[in-house]
Design a protein around this motif. Structure first.
Motif, PDB file in Angstrom:
ATOM      1  N   LYS A   2       0.846  -1.189   0.000  1.00 53.99           N
ATOM      2  CA  LYS A   2       0.000   0.000   0.000  1.00 53.99           C
ATOM      3  C   LYS A   2       0.883   1.241   0.000  1.00 53.99           C
ATOM      4  O   LYS A   2       1.867   1.317   0.722  1.00 53.99           O
ATOM      5  CB  LYS A   2      -0.930  -0.002   1.202  1.00 53.99           C
ATOM      6  CG  LYS A   2      -1.973  -1.095   1.102  1.00 53.99           C
ATOM      7  CD  LYS A   2      -3.028  -0.956   2.155  1.00 53.99           C
ATOM      8  CE  LYS A   2      -4.064  -2.057   1.953  1.00 53.99           C
ATOM      9  NZ  LYS A   2      -5.186  -1.900   2.837  1.00 53.99           N
ATOM     10  N   ARG A   4       0.533   5.493   0.129  1.00 52.48           N
ATOM     11  CA  ARG A   4      -0.373   6.610   0.404  1.00 52.48           C
ATOM     12  C   ARG A   4      -0.247   7.678  -0.679  1.00 52.48           C
ATOM     13  O   ARG A   4       0.857   8.026  -1.097  1.00 52.48           O
ATOM     14  CB  ARG A   4      -0.056   7.208   1.761  1.00 52.48           C
ATOM     15  CG  ARG A   4      -0.423   6.269   2.897  1.00 52.48           C
ATOM     16  CD  ARG A   4      -0.064   6.825   4.227  1.00 52.48           C
ATOM     17  NE  ARG A   4      -0.427   8.253   4.332  1.00 52.48           N
ATOM     18  CZ  ARG A   4      -0.679   8.862   5.463  1.00 52.48           C
ATOM     19  NH1 ARG A   4      -0.625   8.194   6.589  1.00 52.48           N
ATOM     20  NH2 ARG A   4      -0.979  10.129   5.485  1.00 52.48           N
ATOM     21  N   ARG A   7       1.873  10.751   0.076  1.00 50.84           N
ATOM     22  CA  ARG A   7       3.324  10.538   0.129  1.00 50.84           C
ATOM     23  C   ARG A   7       3.967  10.543  -1.263  1.00 50.84           C
ATOM     24  O   ARG A   7       5.179  10.531  -1.380  1.00 50.84           O
ATOM     25  CB  ARG A   7       3.659   9.206   0.803  1.00 50.84           C
ATOM     26  CG  ARG A   7       3.161   9.084   2.203  1.00 50.84           C
ATOM     27  CD  ARG A   7       4.013   9.857   3.132  1.00 50.84           C
ATOM     28  NE  ARG A   7       3.485   9.725   4.479  1.00 50.84           N
ATOM     29  CZ  ARG A   7       4.119  10.110   5.531  1.00 50.84           C
ATOM     30  NH1 ARG A   7       5.299  10.660   5.423  1.00 50.84           N
ATOM     31  NH2 ARG A   7       3.571   9.968   6.710  1.00 50.84           N
ATOM     32  N   ASP A  71      -7.299   9.236  -6.631  1.00 45.96           N
ATOM     33  CA  ASP A  71      -7.641   9.318  -5.214  1.00 45.96           C
ATOM     34  C   ASP A  71      -9.081   9.819  -5.134  1.00 45.96           C
ATOM     35  O   ASP A  71      -9.344  11.010  -5.058  1.00 45.96           O
ATOM     36  CB  ASP A  71      -6.690  10.263  -4.492  1.00 45.96           C
ATOM     37  CG  ASP A  71      -6.896  10.270  -2.990  1.00 45.96           C
ATOM     38  OD1 ASP A  71      -7.603   9.382  -2.475  1.00 45.96           O
ATOM     39  OD2 ASP A  71      -6.342  11.169  -2.324  1.00 45.96           O
ATOM     40  N   GLN A  91      -5.158   5.526  -0.239  1.00 45.94           N
ATOM     41  CA  GLN A  91      -4.027   4.634  -0.449  1.00 45.94           C
ATOM     42  C   GLN A  91      -4.178   3.870  -1.756  1.00 45.94           C
ATOM     43  O   GLN A  91      -5.286   3.504  -2.144  1.00 45.94           O
ATOM     44  CB  GLN A  91      -3.928   3.610   0.677  1.00 45.94           C
ATOM     45  CG  GLN A  91      -3.663   4.200   2.032  1.00 45.94           C
ATOM     46  CD  GLN A  91      -3.455   3.101   3.043  1.00 45.94           C
ATOM     47  OE1 GLN A  91      -2.412   2.467   3.041  1.00 45.94           O
ATOM     48  NE2 GLN A  91      -4.447   2.853   3.868  1.00 45.94           N
TER      49      GLN A  91
END
Length: 121
Positions: A2, A4, A7, A71, A91
């Motif tokens: 996973k 994010r 990030r 997302d 994620q």
């Protein structure tokens, strides 16, 4: 694995996932606030059955994948189908992508050598 969304940046993040002898590897980098680009490869062997006679066969995979990862909800500006996968928890799950792409690959028709000869391939 996973990763994010918050990030991700312009520097690609490398990943590798595998399930039952099939490996999905590549890199993901952010392209806009809620969109990331995934460039990867599916490699390995996949057990399947002949769509004509039901015999066990092994499919060799060496597929290049270029996907958009969103997302949240993705709205295509051109109203065209695109290679976009939506994630809703902030994620990216590369195992989920691998499973999805394997199922899409398996939805095609595959024949054993005997049935290919009968079909004239």
């Amino acid at each position: 694995m996973k990763i994010r969304f918050d990030r991700l940046g312009a520097t690609p993040v490398n990943f590798e996932s595998s399930i039952n002898g099939v490996k999905f590897s590549g890199s993901i980098k952010k392209s806009t606030l809620n969109l990331a680009k995934c460039n990867g490869n599916l490699t390995g062997e996949l057990e399947h059955i002949c769509d004509s006679c039901g015999a066990d066969i092994v499919l060799s995979l060496n597929e290049e994948l270029n996907l958009n990862l969103s997302d949240g909800v993705y709205k295509d500006s051109d109203n065209e189908l695109s290679n976009t996968i939506e994630f809703y928890d902030g994620q990216i799950d590369t195992d989920e992508i691998l499973i999805s792409e394997l199922e899409a690959f398996k939805s095609d028709y595959f024949y054993c050598k005997k049935c290919k000869i009968l079909e004239g391939e």
